[in-house]
Scaffold this active site. Structure first.
Site, mmCIF file in Angstrom:
data_model
loop_
_atom_site.group_PDB
_atom_site.id
_atom_site.type_symbol
_atom_site.label_atom_id
_atom_site.label_comp_id
_atom_site.label_asym_id
_atom_site.label_seq_id
_atom_site.Cartn_x
_atom_site.Cartn_y
_atom_site.Cartn_z
ATOM 1 N N HIS A 41 0.821 -1.221 0.000
ATOM 2 C CA HIS A 41 0.000 0.000 0.000
ATOM 3 C C HIS A 41 0.852 1.267 0.000
ATOM 4 O O HIS A 41 0.357 2.336 -0.347
ATOM 5 C CB HIS A 41 -1.034 -0.006 1.137
ATOM 6 C CG HIS A 41 -0.523 0.328 2.495
ATOM 7 N ND1 HIS A 41 -0.201 -0.637 3.421
ATOM 8 C CD2 HIS A 41 -0.299 1.517 3.107
ATOM 9 C CE1 HIS A 41 0.196 -0.040 4.539
ATOM 10 N NE2 HIS A 41 0.149 1.263 4.376
ATOM 11 N N ASP A 87 -0.185 -7.497 1.272
ATOM 12 C CA ASP A 87 0.323 -6.125 1.401
ATOM 13 C C ASP A 87 1.843 -6.148 1.568
ATOM 14 O O ASP A 87 2.381 -5.896 2.643
ATOM 15 C CB ASP A 87 -0.367 -5.443 2.588
ATOM 16 C CG ASP A 87 -0.094 -3.946 2.651
ATOM 17 O OD1 ASP A 87 0.436 -3.402 1.661
ATOM 18 O OD2 ASP A 87 -0.422 -3.334 3.684
ATOM 19 N N GLY A 176 2.221 6.360 8.923
ATOM 20 C CA GLY A 176 3.625 6.677 8.689
ATOM 21 C C GLY A 176 4.564 5.551 9.084
ATOM 22 O O GLY A 176 5.716 5.528 8.665
ATOM 23 N N SER A 178 3.745 2.456 8.338
ATOM 24 C CA SER A 178 3.476 1.438 7.320
ATOM 25 C C SER A 178 4.739 0.993 6.598
ATOM 26 O O SER A 178 5.589 1.812 6.255
ATOM 27 C CB SER A 178 2.510 1.991 6.271
ATOM 28 O OG SER A 178 1.224 2.125 6.807
ATOM 29 N N GLY A 179 4.829 -0.312 6.357
ATOM 30 C CA GLY A 179 5.953 -0.854 5.609
ATOM 31 C C GLY A 179 7.156 -1.191 6.464
ATOM 32 O O GLY A 179 8.044 -1.907 6.026
#
Length: 226
Positions: A41, A87, A176, A178-179
């Site tokens: 995402h 994801d 923020g 994320s990942g």
């Protein structure tokens, strides 16, 4: 990261900061000198990404920081943004980064951690629901793994490809983050994926992409194995 503490500078040397199309911010993990593991995402539809490694205060130009721009990344072919499945994405750096005391790779796990294991997500995401922007400094929080069944009871979209944490007391990931990595014992077990729309401090579980579930995909894309 909400409910956490500032990390010791450069104590998570695989942590990457991703500035995507000069508009979006995410985290990532350096899994080899030329590959970053992150969330689909974050990268879906992106044109380029500036990868910052070796950072602690992301708003300062620190001597330890290295910034590399990449336009070469792969989003999982079955990524579904509606149910947030698969994801996962990888970014290839055009030149392998030089490893330093502040820049290092992180290993992938071959087996999973059990429910109740205390793990540590890290990131520069919002430090509170009222924060106006991402954190200046890298933050971390210690939280226990919860069962997928309990997590799915809240969200209804949790699959074997997810791993969740119990964020009771307002401890967990936020926008923020994320990942970024879910750290335990020198390995990354998860990729920060999603949380509750009600807010990061509301105590609802945080969901991550389960790295062990996608080991074959990671190997196909990068050649990297646990």
């Amino acid at each position: 990261i909400v409910g956490g503490v500032e990390a010791v500078p450069n104590s998570w040397p695989h942590q990457a900061a991703l500035f995507i199309d000069d508009m979006y911010f995410c985290g990532g993990s350096l899994i080899s000198p030329e590959w970053i593991l992150t969330a689909a995402h974050c990268m879906d539809g992106a044109g380029f990404v500036d990868v910052v490694l070796g950072a602690h205060n992301i708003r300062e130009d620190e001597a330890t920081q290295v910034t590399i721009q990449s336009t070469d990344f792969t989003v999982h072919e079955n990524y579904n943004s509606f149910v947030i499945s698969n994801d996962i994405a990888v970014i290839r750096l055009p030149v392998p980064v030089t490893l330093t005391a502040a820049i290092a790779t992180v290993g992938l796990p071959s087996t999973d951690v059990g429910v109740g294991t205390v793990v540590t997500p890290t990131g520069w995401g919002l430090p509170s629901d009222s924060a106006l922007g991402i954190s200046d400094v890298l933050r971390q929080v210690d939280v226990p793994i919860m069962s997928n069944a309990d997590c799915d009871a809240v969200y209804g979209i949790v699959t074997d490809g997810n791993i969740c944490i119990d964020s009771t007391g307002g401890k967990g990931t936020c926008n923020g983050d994320s990942g970024g990595p879910l750290n335990y014992n020198g390995l990354t077990y998860g990729i920060t994926s999603f949380g509750a729309a009600a807010g990061c401090e509301a105590g609802y579980p945080d969901a991550f992409t389960r790295v062990t579930y996608f080991l074959d995909w990671i190997q196909t894309q990068t050649g990297i194995t646990p």
